[in-house]
Design a protein around this motif. Structure first.
Motif, PDB file in Angstrom:
ATOM      1  N   SER A  10      -0.681  -6.017 -10.714  1.00 14.96           N
ATOM      2  CA  SER A  10      -0.885  -5.052  -9.631  1.00 14.96           C
ATOM      3  C   SER A  10      -2.192  -4.288  -9.818  1.00 14.96           C
ATOM      4  O   SER A  10      -2.939  -4.051  -8.862  1.00 14.96           O
ATOM      5  CB  SER A  10       0.296  -4.084  -9.540  1.00 14.96           C
ATOM      6  OG  SER A  10       0.362  -3.240 -10.675  1.00 14.96           O
ATOM      7  N   VAL A  17       1.263  -0.130  -8.690  1.00 15.56           N
ATOM      8  CA  VAL A  17       2.647   0.169  -8.333  1.00 15.56           C
ATOM      9  C   VAL A  17       3.098   1.422  -9.079  1.00 15.56           C
ATOM     10  O   VAL A  17       2.578   1.755 -10.140  1.00 15.56           O
ATOM     11  CB  VAL A  17       3.572  -1.012  -8.660  1.00 15.56           C
ATOM     12  CG1 VAL A  17       3.185  -2.231  -7.830  1.00 15.56           C
ATOM     13  CG2 VAL A  17       3.548  -1.343 -10.144  1.00 15.56           C
ATOM     14  N   VAL A  56       5.694   0.764  -4.056  1.00 11.44           N
ATOM     15  CA  VAL A  56       4.307   0.817  -3.608  1.00 11.44           C
ATOM     16  C   VAL A  56       4.314   1.243  -2.139  1.00 11.44           C
ATOM     17  O   VAL A  56       5.251   0.927  -1.396  1.00 11.44           O
ATOM     18  CB  VAL A  56       3.604  -0.558  -3.784  1.00 11.44           C
ATOM     19  CG1 VAL A  56       4.191  -1.596  -2.840  1.00 11.44           C
ATOM     20  CG2 VAL A  56       2.100  -0.425  -3.569  1.00 11.44           C
ATOM     21  N   PHE A  69      -1.191 -10.898  -4.621  1.00 14.37           N
ATOM     22  CA  PHE A  69      -0.216 -10.359  -5.564  1.00 14.37           C
ATOM     23  C   PHE A  69       0.922 -11.343  -5.797  1.00 14.37           C
ATOM     24  O   PHE A  69       1.245 -11.695  -6.946  1.00 14.37           O
ATOM     25  CB  PHE A  69       0.309  -9.025  -5.034  1.00 14.37           C
ATOM     26  CG  PHE A  69       1.320  -8.367  -5.919  1.00 14.37           C
ATOM     27  CD1 PHE A  69       0.998  -7.976  -7.210  1.00 14.37           C
ATOM     28  CD2 PHE A  69       2.610  -8.125  -5.469  1.00 14.37           C
ATOM     29  CE1 PHE A  69       1.930  -7.356  -8.030  1.00 14.37           C
ATOM     30  CE2 PHE A  69       3.551  -7.510  -6.272  1.00 14.37           C
ATOM     31  CZ  PHE A  69       3.203  -7.121  -7.554  1.00 14.37           C
TER      32      PHE A  69
END
Length: 437
Positions: A10, A17, A56, A69
């Protein structure tokens, strides 16, 4: 380690996140800072068998970042599913189908909750059951809906600040709420319930719009401003409240204010009373109209908004047991279930009244573009106060006799009236001011 791997990915693609897992947050809050040897990525998750919870903001997730991602997570060995808000319990008009969570599984399971911004300027997330295929999807990861406890119901959070922490043993920093104890407290009370727009549509179709007259539109706007101001003040004092009485009925039945109600009603637990309430409201343009009862018995405060003339009633609620009144009157009766009640006082006679409700807890909702609380079992609350005909609008209502949950509760001795029956007349002051203008 799986948790470390997700955090690294991330951060790599610029989508940090937020760690929301209460187990991890409590451990960090208790142990940080600690020697490097005592904290490792494995240590943070070694004693939990439940999926780890992250989050998120959805507005940070564009298609490019989402694909990058999810592809990267898959490349490093995670199985991935996406849960959607396809069939919510209470559909919101014109709301598109939204992703509500990504669930990853390698050695351990990780749930990445997606926070969606609502009109009331707060974060909302959906629940696992709004995806009709959730059980099948989760089974592919060896999970079931009961394992995803953070998504067992819709949730709501005030937007909170986050900080970055570089933990010993982690190559990348992790993002956590800046006030961990406050967040963990809010997490336990995050249950959100959507207003029933289908019920509101049915009501409007049968009885017409609640705002079809200029007077109705005027009152709805003024009531919204008054409720927003009360929310700001009570939130600032850390006094939890919920919309009560006619305001709660309007929410439940119409998703709106009842235009002929002429006031705004709020419920507060007596144990949450603070002496700063009255001066805070007066300082913000609300004159005290009456002060009935005392803190340990039937307290009720009423304010009048100087600018609009709309009234705000604060009812204070007390815990009790079924059958209490009969025992107080000397009649044999065993105590029954827990209840909650609020009192009423007739100023000219000193008579007291008691309004009894089944015991309830509080949930969040969005009402008039505000994040406010309601009794979680709202229907039960409405039935207690308005009976089985709550869905039918009426124009006359006697607070002393119309509610099905009202009962006599004795009288205030006249010697106590100066303390427990304090009536003020801000309307006269408003009239004088308007006359001078």
């Amino acid at each position: 380690m799986d948790f470390e791997a997700i955090v690294n990915v991330s951060n790599l693609i610029g989508l940090p996140v937020i760690t929301l897992d209460s187990h991890i947050l409590n451990k960090i809050d208790q142990d940080f800072p600690i020697p490097r040897a005592k904290l490792s990525p494995r240590c943070l998750t070694c004693s939990t068998s439940k999926p780890i919870t992250l989050a998120v903001e959805f507005k940070r997730v564009n298609l490019i970042k989402e694909n990058a991602f999810l592809n990267k997570v898959t490349e490093i060995g995670f199985s991935t599913i996406v849960l959607y808000n396809k069939t919510p319990r209470e559909p919101v008009p014109d709301q598109e189908i939204l992703p509500i969570a990504y669930v990853f599984k390698r050695r351990i399971s990780i749930v990445l909750t997606l926070f969606h911004e609502r009109e009331g300027n707060f974060w909302w997330h959906g629940d696992v059951f709004s995806d009709p295929e959730s059980e099948i999807k989760l089974q592919t990861l060896g999970l079931s809906a009961k394992d995803v406890t953070n998504l067992e119901h819709e949730g709501a959070f005030d937007k909170f600040e986050v900080i970055s922490r570089q933990l010993p043993g982690f190559p990348s920093p992790i993002t956590v709420p800046s006030n961990v104890p406050a967040f963990v407290h809010d997490l336990r009370q995050s249950h959100f319930k959507e207003c029933s727009w289908s019920r509101a549509h049915h009501y409007e179709k049968k009885y017409g719009s609640t705002r079809k007259t200029p007077e109705g539109r005027w009152f709805a706007h003024r009531a919204w401003k008054l409720l927003a101001r009360a929310k700001t003040l009570l939130d600032g004092l850390d006094v939890p409240f919920w919309i009560s009485s006619g305001t709660c009925l309007g929410y439940f039945r119409q998703c709106d204010i009842i235009p002929h109600a002429k006031d705004v009603d709020i419920g507060i637990f007596a144990t949450d009373y603070k002496k700063q309430i009255v001066p805070a409201f007066v300082a913000r343009g609300m004159a005290l109209k009456h002060h009935f009862g005392r803190l340990n018995d039937s307290l009720e405060l009423s304010f009048l908004d100087i600018s609009s003339g709309v009234k705000l009633d604060l009812f204070f609620f007390y815990e009790g047991r079924e059958g209490e009144n009969r025992r107080k009157m000397g009649k044999s009766s065993a105590y029954g279930k827990k209840i909650l009640w609020n009192g009423g006082t007739q100023a000219k006679t000193g008579k007291k009244f008691k309004y009894t409700f089944p015991h309830f807890t509080l949930c969040w909702t969005e009402f008039l573009a505000l994040k406010v609380r309601i009794p979680c079992n709202t229907l039960e609350y409405i039935l207690a106060n308005y009976g089985p005909d709550w869905a039918i609008p009426i124009s006359t209502w006697d607070w002393k006799s119309s509610p099905p949950n009202v009962s006599p509760n004795g009288e205030w001795p006249q010697s106590e009236w100066p303390e427990v029956i304090r009536v003020y007349y801000p309307e006269l002051q408003i009239a004088k001011t308007q006359h001078k203008i």
